[in-house]
Write a protein that holds these residues in place. Structure first.
Motif, short mmCIF file in Angstrom:
data_model
loop_
_atom_site.label_atom_id
_atom_site.label_comp_id
_atom_site.label_asym_id
_atom_site.label_seq_id
_atom_site.Cartn_x
_atom_site.Cartn_y
_atom_site.Cartn_z
N VAL A 132 0.84 -1.20 0.00
CA VAL A 132 0.00 0.00 0.00
C VAL A 132 0.87 1.25 0.00
CG1 VAL A 132 -1.67 1.33 1.36
CG2 VAL A 132 -1.99 -1.12 1.05
N ALA A 133 1.94 1.25 0.80
CA ALA A 133 2.83 2.41 0.87
C ALA A 133 3.47 2.67 -0.49
CB ALA A 133 3.90 2.21 1.94
N LYS A 134 3.91 1.62 -1.14
CA LYS A 134 4.54 1.79 -2.45
C LYS A 134 3.52 2.28 -3.48
CE LYS A 134 7.91 -0.76 -4.16
NZ LYS A 134 8.66 -1.92 -4.64
N THR A 135 2.31 1.75 -3.43
CA THR A 135 1.27 2.13 -4.39
C THR A 135 0.82 3.57 -4.16
OG1 THR A 135 0.51 -0.16 -4.50
CG2 THR A 135 -0.99 1.53 -5.30
N LEU A 136 0.51 3.92 -2.91
CA LEU A 136 0.09 5.30 -2.63
C LEU A 136 1.20 6.30 -2.89
CD1 LEU A 136 -2.01 4.99 0.66
CD2 LEU A 136 -2.85 5.59 -1.61
N GLY A 137 2.42 5.93 -2.53
CA GLY A 137 3.56 6.82 -2.73
C GLY A 137 3.88 7.04 -4.20
N GLY A 138 3.49 6.11 -5.06
CA GLY A 138 3.76 6.22 -6.48
C GLY A 138 2.70 6.97 -7.27
N LEU A 139 1.60 7.32 -6.61
CA LEU A 139 0.55 8.06 -7.31
C LEU A 139 1.00 9.48 -7.63
CD1 LEU A 139 -2.59 7.03 -5.20
CD2 LEU A 139 -1.96 6.22 -7.47
N ALA A 140 0.52 10.01 -8.74
CA ALA A 140 0.83 11.38 -9.12
C ALA A 140 0.28 12.36 -8.09
CB ALA A 140 0.28 11.69 -10.50
N THR A 141 -0.93 12.09 -7.62
CA THR A 141 -1.56 12.90 -6.58
C THR A 141 -1.99 11.98 -5.45
OG1 THR A 141 -2.41 14.42 -8.26
CG2 THR A 141 -3.40 14.54 -6.07
N ILE A 142 -1.33 12.10 -4.33
CA ILE A 142 -1.65 11.27 -3.17
C ILE A 142 -2.91 11.82 -2.53
CG2 ILE A 142 -0.85 10.49 -0.91
CD1 ILE A 142 2.02 10.75 -2.04
N PRO A 143 -3.90 10.96 -2.25
CA PRO A 143 -5.14 11.47 -1.64
C PRO A 143 -4.86 12.12 -0.29
CG PRO A 143 -5.28 9.09 -2.09
CD PRO A 143 -3.91 9.53 -2.45
N PRO A 144 -5.56 13.20 0.02
CA PRO A 144 -5.33 13.88 1.30
C PRO A 144 -5.68 13.02 2.51
CG PRO A 144 -7.01 15.03 0.02
CD PRO A 144 -6.51 13.90 -0.81
N ASP A 145 -6.56 12.03 2.32
CA ASP A 145 -6.96 11.16 3.43
C ASP A 145 -6.21 9.83 3.40
OD1 ASP A 145 -8.20 10.16 1.18
OD2 ASP A 145 -10.04 9.60 2.23
N PHE A 146 -4.96 9.84 2.95
CA PHE A 146 -4.20 8.60 2.79
C PHE A 146 -4.00 7.85 4.10
CE2 PHE A 146 -0.96 11.64 3.90
CZ PHE A 146 -0.07 10.92 4.69
N ARG A 147 -4.17 8.51 5.24
CA ARG A 147 -4.04 7.85 6.54
C ARG A 147 -5.28 7.04 6.91
NH1 ARG A 147 -1.75 12.94 7.38
NH2 ARG A 147 0.46 12.85 7.85
N SER A 148 -6.34 7.18 6.15
CA SER A 148 -7.59 6.50 6.44
C SER A 148 -7.42 4.99 6.32
CB SER A 148 -8.67 6.97 5.46
OG SER A 148 -9.84 6.23 5.64
N ASP A 149 -8.16 4.26 7.13
CA ASP A 149 -8.07 2.79 7.12
C ASP A 149 -8.64 2.18 5.84
OD1 ASP A 149 -6.85 2.67 9.57
OD2 ASP A 149 -8.71 2.45 10.69
N ILE A 150 -9.32 2.96 5.02
CA ILE A 150 -9.85 2.38 3.78
C ILE A 150 -8.73 1.99 2.81
CG2 ILE A 150 -12.05 3.57 3.93
CD1 ILE A 150 -11.07 5.50 1.78
N TYR A 151 -7.57 2.59 2.94
CA TYR A 151 -6.44 2.28 2.06
C TYR A 151 -5.56 1.17 2.60
CZ TYR A 151 -7.61 6.76 -0.08
OH TYR A 151 -8.27 7.79 -0.69
N TRP A 152 -5.56 1.00 3.91
CA TRP A 152 -4.60 0.10 4.57
C TRP A 152 -5.28 -1.19 4.99
CZ3 TRP A 152 0.30 1.89 4.40
CH2 TRP A 152 0.47 3.25 4.14
N PRO A 153 -4.50 -2.28 5.10
CA PRO A 153 -5.10 -3.56 5.52
C PRO A 153 -5.60 -3.49 6.96
CG PRO A 153 -2.72 -3.75 5.39
CD PRO A 153 -3.07 -2.40 4.85
N ALA A 154 -6.67 -4.21 7.20
CA ALA A 154 -7.27 -4.20 8.55
C ALA A 154 -6.60 -5.18 9.47
CB ALA A 154 -8.75 -4.54 8.44
#
Length: 90
Positions: free
Chosen positions: A68-90
């Motif tokens: 997830v860190a590699k995928t989010l970090g590679g985006l052209a525009t990182i979502p402002p709510d990247f800390r949200s649990d919807i992006y990360w494994p539970a």
């Protein structure tokens, strides 16, 4: 005693902070925080010291967090709510 209001102050500081787009380093810090919370370093250290493999669920969760860190970090525009649990494994 006379008090003065300083122009700007904390309100300006917080407003400027919110306007900055998240960077790759921010995502990496979030991933490190989640790995620390998981206790990954302790399990990895134990595995290296004793040769006893870490629990499979810890290993898989760490792999998912790194992905997830590699995928989010590679985006052209990182979502402002990247800390949200919807992006990360539970």
């Amino acid at each position: 005693m006379n008090l003065r209001v300083i122009d700007g102050g904390l309100a300006t500081l917080h407003a400027d902070f919110e306007l900055q787009a998240p960077q790759r380093a921010d995502v990496e810090r979030e991933a490190e925080r989640r790995l620390r919370r998981l206790g990954y370093d302790r399990w990895r250290g134990r595995q290296m010291a004793t040769g006893i493999p870490m629990p499979r669920d810890i290993h898989y969760r760490a792999l998912q967090i790194e992905f997830v860190a590699k995928t989010l970090g590679g985006l052209a525009t990182i979502p402002p709510d990247f800390r949200s649990d919807i992006y990360w494994p539970a």
